[in-house]
Design an enzyme around this catalytic site. Structure first.
Site, PDB file in Angstrom:
ATOM      1  N   GLU A  69      -4.879 -11.163  14.758  1.00  9.57           N
ATOM      2  CA  GLU A  69      -3.750 -10.435  14.269  1.00  9.57           C
ATOM      3  C   GLU A  69      -3.930  -8.852  14.688  1.00  9.57           C
ATOM      4  O   GLU A  69      -4.123  -8.112  13.744  1.00  9.57           O
ATOM      5  CB  GLU A  69      -3.886 -10.574  12.716  1.00  9.57           C
ATOM      6  CG  GLU A  69      -3.465 -12.101  12.283  1.00  9.57           C
ATOM      7  CD  GLU A  69      -3.311 -12.158  10.769  1.00  9.57           C
ATOM      8  OE1 GLU A  69      -3.472 -11.237  10.132  1.00  9.57           O
ATOM      9  OE2 GLU A  69      -2.790 -13.374  10.592  1.00  9.57           O
ATOM     10  N   TRP A 123      -3.829 -23.729   8.183  1.00  9.42           N
ATOM     11  CA  TRP A 123      -4.844 -22.770   7.473  1.00  9.42           C
ATOM     12  C   TRP A 123      -4.810 -23.243   5.823  1.00  9.42           C
ATOM     13  O   TRP A 123      -4.073 -22.907   5.342  1.00  9.42           O
ATOM     14  CB  TRP A 123      -4.331 -21.207   7.578  1.00  9.42           C
ATOM     15  CG  TRP A 123      -5.416 -20.333   6.842  1.00  9.42           C
ATOM     16  CD1 TRP A 123      -5.639 -20.074   5.669  1.00  9.42           C
ATOM     17  CD2 TRP A 123      -6.515 -19.662   7.785  1.00  9.42           C
ATOM     18  NE1 TRP A 123      -6.911 -19.214   5.516  1.00  9.42           N
ATOM     19  CE2 TRP A 123      -7.252 -19.188   6.589  1.00  9.42           C
ATOM     20  CE3 TRP A 123      -6.970 -19.467   8.965  1.00  9.42           C
ATOM     21  CZ2 TRP A 123      -8.342 -18.322   7.029  1.00  9.42           C
ATOM     22  CZ3 TRP A 123      -8.345 -18.976   9.025  1.00  9.42           C
ATOM     23  CH2 TRP A 123      -8.933 -18.421   8.495  1.00  9.42           C
ATOM     24  N   GLU A 174      -1.907 -20.384  12.799  1.00  9.80           N
ATOM     25  CA  GLU A 174      -2.355 -20.516  11.307  1.00  9.80           C
ATOM     26  C   GLU A 174      -0.819 -20.516  10.372  1.00  9.80           C
ATOM     27  O   GLU A 174       0.104 -19.820  10.732  1.00  9.80           O
ATOM     28  CB  GLU A 174      -2.844 -19.029  10.949  1.00  9.80           C
ATOM     29  CG  GLU A 174      -4.192 -18.859  11.436  1.00  9.80           C
ATOM     30  CD  GLU A 174      -4.789 -17.344  10.735  1.00  9.80           C
ATOM     31  OE1 GLU A 174      -4.247 -17.020   9.709  1.00  9.80           O
ATOM     32  OE2 GLU A 174      -5.809 -16.987  11.489  1.00  9.80           O
TER      33      GLU A 174
END
Ligand SMILES: *[C@@H]1O[C@H](CO)[C@@H](O)[C@H](O)[C@H]1NC(C)=O
Ligand SMILES: *[C@@H]1O[C@H](CO)[C@@H](O)[C@H](O)[C@H]1NC(C)=O
Length: 381
Positions: A167, A328, A286
């Site tokens: 990220e 996730w 995710e």
């Protein structure tokens, strides 16, 4: 499956692979969110990652346009995140949980596990204290030899891919130029050492301020963080694109149904980018639904997962660029300390366990895998 091998395999993957940083302070804000992530690839039907029979050669996963290819055939991925594998592989007493998790994944037909390859505090920590990094840990993992198989990681086909950073954001430069240059430099550097493995960035999928898609973002804030999905992913050395899906973090006032509609739009939008512009595979690396919402009901997780997995399946079926998703996160019993509000032990939630297997089996079908042999026979019949 020998837990020894896992521990070594994974343990050695944790050394963050990065060029030593220059004096340029700009990297620090990015590194605040940084990780180096390894995807471990497990093949169907053979649960053994250890002691490969002599003479058996595994192939590397490759890319052809917007598809993954393994041994000349398309490959679609149903997989999961267990970021904590590394922490457990270093502790003799809990090392067994790593094997239990990998075995459990394989038993659900999952073929890729995404795991952290750095330690934030504790043994060989990358970040010693907030904003302070240990240069020593920025050393090559790609050329490190697995002590059991003797294979250098860059030559190890059980590693599916490398991810540069988790990220990435660079708020100090919302134009996106700083992050773009950093990605260009880092992907080039990694490819100069390891041309075997696929490489992705680790983006959340946000569109930048100049992107014609910026209206698809979850909010105006999302285009001010210095990243742009299409621009960043278009870099030549990026083999596939990645997207994250967290509607609970993004929206505080929407009901579940509205979030579902948004998620659907978000997923389709990125598949469209990859089908039409980037011509690269897209993996949703995710996706998670928080149990901390005031309206949370356990059944919503299954609906949320299904929305995403259905779109992937449909894309895969018509040979589109939606090639896979990693939930996730999955856990096993005994590691509650690594849980967050998104984690679950799959066999404790039968509907999710069933859905997961269903996705593995229908993707296996598209790949033309023989469902009458090995692991798939029990799983999919
Ligand atoms: C790669 O893609 C091209 C063009 O779509 C196709 O002709 C070729 O057969 C593909 N190769 C493999 C190994 O799938
Ligand atoms: C991607 O890069 C190529 C050149 O490498 C360029 O021609 C193309 O316009 C770029 N696409 C996007 C969507 O930025």
């Amino acid at each position: 499956m020998k837990s020894d091998l896992h521990s070594h395999l994974i343990l050695r993957l944790l050394t963050l692979y990065r060029k030593p940083m220059g004096g340029n302070g700009v990297l620090y804000p990015i590194l605040g969110f940084a990780s180096c992530v390894a995807f471990i690839y497990m093949s169907f039907g053979d649960l053994k990652l250890s002691s490969l029979p002599k003479g058996l050669s595994l192939s590397f996963v490759e890319r052809n346009g917007s598809h993954f290819i393994l041994d000349g055939k398309p490959l679609y991925v149903n997989g999961w995140n267990s970021y904590w594998l590394m922490a457990h592989s270093m502790d003799e007493n809990s090392r067994g949980r790593v094997s239990v998790m990998l075995q459990a994944g394989a038993k659900m037909g999952l073929t890729v596990c995404r795991t952290w390859a750095f330690n934030d505090g504790g043994y060989e920590a990358l970040q010693i204290s907030p904003g302070q990094f240990d240069e020593r840990v920025f050393q090559t993992v790609l050329t490190r030899k697995n002590t059991i198989t003797g294979i250098e990681y860059r030559n190890d086909p059980t590693i599916f891919a490398w991810e540069l950073i988790n990220e990435p954001r660079c708020m100090s430069d919302p134009s996106g130029d700083t992050l773009q240059e950093w990605i260009e430099e880092m992907t080039g550097f990694i490819k100069s050492i390891d041309k075997n493995h696929l490489l992705t960035i680790g983006l959340e999928g946000l569109y930048g301020p100049k992107s014609p898609k910026s209206a698809v973002n979850p909010g105006e804030w999302a285009s001010t963080l210095g990243s742009d999905f299409v621009r960043n992913s278009n870099i030549t050395n990026v083999d596939f694109t990645s997207v994250h899906i967290y509607p609970d973090h993004w929206f505080h006032d929407l009901g579940f149904e509205e979030k579902q509609r948004y998620v659907s739009k978000w997923v389709r939008s990125h598949i469209e980018d990859c089908d039409e512009e980037l011509k690269k595979p897209v993996m949703f690396t995710e996706y998670g639904l928080s149990n901390q919402n005031k309206d949370f009901q356990a059944s919503q997780r299954e609906q949320f997962y299904r929305t995403i997995l259905d779109i992937i399946y449909k894309s895969a079926k018509k040979k589109g660029s939606g090639v896979g998703a990693l939930v996730w996160q999955f856990l096993v019993e005994g590691i509650e300390e690594y849980n967050d509000d998104f984690g679950l032990v799959p066999w404790e939630t039968p509907s999710i366990h069933k859905l997961t297997i269903q996705q593995s089996c229908r993707l296996a079908r598209i790949q033309g895998l023989n469902q009458q042999t090995g692991n798939l026979k029990q799983l999919c019949s």
